[in-house]
Design an enzyme around this catalytic site. Structure first.
Site, PDB file in Angstrom:
ATOM      1  N   VAL A   1       2.331   3.373  -3.456  1.00 32.22           N
ATOM      2  CA  VAL A   1       1.616   4.454  -3.975  1.00 32.22           C
ATOM      3  C   VAL A   1       0.806   5.574  -3.121  1.00 32.22           C
ATOM      4  CG1 VAL A   1      -0.258   4.692  -5.821  1.00 32.22           C
ATOM      5  CG2 VAL A   1       1.292   2.619  -5.802  1.00 32.22           C
TER       6      VAL A   1
ATOM      7  N   LYS B   1       4.472   4.567  -9.887  1.00 28.75           N
ATOM      8  CA  LYS B   1       3.151   4.510  -9.270  1.00 28.75           C
ATOM      9  C   LYS B   1       1.934   4.238 -10.046  1.00 28.75           C
ATOM     10  CE  LYS B   1       5.055   7.125  -5.486  1.00 28.75           C
ATOM     11  NZ  LYS B   1       5.144   8.731  -5.000  1.00 28.75           N
TER      12      LYS B   1
ATOM     13  N   GLU C   1       0.840  -1.217   0.004  1.00 34.60           N
ATOM     14  CA  GLU C   1       0.078  -0.082   0.048  1.00 34.60           C
ATOM     15  C   GLU C   1       0.956   1.089  -0.103  1.00 34.60           C
ATOM     16  OE1 GLU C   1      -3.924   0.228   0.066  1.00 34.60           O
ATOM     17  OE2 GLU C   1      -2.768   2.002  -0.894  1.00 34.60           O
TER      18      GLU C   1
ATOM     19  N   GLU D   1      14.111  14.188  -1.651  1.00 34.47           N
ATOM     20  CA  GLU D   1      15.293  13.661  -1.413  1.00 34.47           C
ATOM     21  C   GLU D   1      16.685  14.654  -1.718  1.00 34.47           C
ATOM     22  OE1 GLU D   1      15.252  10.211  -0.545  1.00 34.47           O
ATOM     23  OE2 GLU D   1      13.050  10.358  -0.640  1.00 34.47           O
TER      24      GLU D   1
HETATM   25  N1  HSE Z   1       9.522  10.912  -3.283  1.00 30.44           N
HETATM   26  C1  HSE Z   1       7.980  10.390  -3.012  1.00 30.44           C
HETATM   27  C2  HSE Z   1       7.140  11.581  -3.121  1.00 30.44           C
HETATM   28  C3  HSE Z   1       7.726   9.790  -1.761  1.00 30.44           C
HETATM   29  O1  HSE Z   1       7.439  12.853  -3.141  1.00 30.44           O
HETATM   30  O2  HSE Z   1       5.745  11.456  -3.357  1.00 30.44           O
HETATM   31  C4  HSE Z   1       6.498   8.660  -1.637  1.00 30.44           C
HETATM   32  O3  HSE Z   1       6.868   7.679  -2.640  1.00 30.44           O
END
Ligand code: HSE
Length: 428
Positions: free
Chosen positions: A128, A201, A125, A186
């Site tokens: 996504v 996703k 879960e 990130e």
């Molecule tokens: N890097 C992803 C985002 C985190 O910013 O949505 C969750 O999958």
């Protein structure tokens, strides 16, 4: 043999892993009430020693071969060794929970075939939409539906960046820095901003919806990195917000799959989805529109979805029924037809930077017309003081090959074009 506990082996003790441990500790009673047995973390594997030395295991293989562990939670992300951990865990008779969208999208075939062959469960879960229960919503809540379309804001980082640009009028670079400071992007946000995370996703949701493996390479992907603040501000005045939207639509010539920045009218449900929030619209033949909404990024939302999976699969582990019925109804022989990206239909916002002299507009509209692109509206905002004109055109719906053919010709007409024309899809 009756189980006293559900024993978990956690592999990956980063941001989400720590959140999972915290929620399992704090919500112990909730989990016990739902599962009927206590859920215990027996071992945690990470590259580096952790703040719980009594649980620390250096090698993930020791977790996979531990006969007391019922469920393995993979939270290391990336392709390897995540793929090996998932496959070997299933083969060793463990059930698996993962938040890893990249590995699922890339190895869907291998992972779900192994789960089916080994009669073990894999829950995902958190892969996504963060905390949004869209995987369960699609596979269980809408189990009866013929799915016609899935579209969504599926990446919290890019949505945060676009919200900053729209609300505060800041550049893409500043908005990205703000997202990093807020803890969403990130250190290397390339998968987020170039649209790959959204494509992973979308591939997962589409594969689930249509019962066949839809690959990331089937999706036409464009990210947000070259988005200009000028277009964000112009389109805001025209009544639009810009969102990165993943869309999978069943057409009579195949599934049309894309990830791209789109303009949504201020009245559209997606326009109200801001910052790290995600939203997914699923359209079923009988259900009509079903909208899911919630936090798509951040430690606690992702960890909450992982713990929900742990609780849900534990209910089946207690009764020895986990994986007996496949979680994903998946036929590896079934081939699904994909619509070529060139045939995808949409209407577009176009911004031309062209010489401000007579006959230019006629040339542009002539080249659009030659490629069967019909103009819905046109404006030339006054930007006096410049030696060029800014022409904004909204087109009627057209095939992508038509619009791209027209723009190729227009952009190559160096005698009138000052800089490359901007094209953004309009989402209805
Ligand atoms: N890097 C992803 C985002 C985190 O910013 O949505 C969750 O999958």
């Amino acid at each position: 043999m009756k189980k006293k506990f559900i024993n978990i082996g956690l592999i990956g003790y980063g941001t989400v892993g720590k959140g999972v441990v915290k929620i399992l500790e704090e919500n112990k009673k909730i989990a016990l009430r739902k599962v009927g047995k206590a859920i215990c973390i027996k071992s945690i594997c990470d590259l580096n020693p952790i703040d719980k030395p009594e649980l620390y295991v250096k090698n993930f293989k020791d977790i996979i071969k531990d006969p007391e562990i019922d469920l393995i939670v993979e939270l290391i992300g990336g392709y390897e060794p995540a793929r090996t951990i998932i496959i070997e865990s299933l083969k060793a008779g463990k059930n698996v929970v993962t938040a890893n969208k990249a590995v699922l999208a890339k190895y869907w075939n291998q992972i779900f075939t192994t789960a089916q062959d080994c009669q073990k469960s894999i829950y995902y879960e958190a892969s996504v939409g963060g905390v949004i229960p869209v995987v369960q919503g699609l596979s269980e809540g809408l189990a009866s539906e013929e799915i016609l379309e899935i579209k969504g804001i599926l990446n919290g980082t890019t949505n945060y960046i676009l919200s900053e640009m729209t609300k505060n009028g800041v550049s893409y670079e500043t908005a990205l820095k703000n997202a990093q400071v807020a803890g969403f992007a990130e250190a290397d946000p390339s998968f987020d901003v170039n649209g790959i995370d959204t494509a992973n996703k979308l591939a997962i949701l589409s594969s689930l919806a249509w019962g066949s493996w839809i690959k990331v390479k089937d999706i036409s992907v464009k990210g947000i990195a070259d988005l200009n603040i000028e277009d964000v501000l112009i389109t805001r005045d025209f009544g639009y917000d810009i969102k990165l939207i993943g869309c999978a639509q069943k057409t009579k010539n195949g599934i049309d799959l894309s990830v791209q920045p789109c303009l949504v009218n201020h009245e559209n449900a997606f326009a109200t989805v801001e910052n790290e929030y995600n939203a997914v619209m699923i359209i079923g033949k009988d259900s009509g529109d079903v909208l899911f909404y919630g936090k798509g990024a951040g430690q606690q939302p992702a960890a909450s979805a992982v713990v929900s999976d742990i609780i849900n699969v534990s209910k089946f582990i207690v009764t020895n029924t986990a994986g007996i019925v496949s979680d994903v109804i998946y036929d590896k022989k079934k081939k699904i037809k994909i619509l070529p990206a060139s045939k995808s239909k949409a209407s577009y916002y176009l911004r031309f930077s062209v010489l401000d002299k007579s006959g230019v507009l006629a040339k542009i509209s002539g080249m659009l017309g030659k490629h069967k692109v019909s103009i819905a509206s046109l404006s030339q905002p006054d930007i006096s003081g410049n030696d060029y004109a800014r022409i904004i055109i909204i087109t009627h719906e057209t095939c992508r090959e038509n619009i791209e053919g027209a723009l190729k010709q227009i952009n190559a007409t160096k005698s009138i074009v000052k800089s490359k024309t901007v094209k953004i899809k309009i989402e209805i």
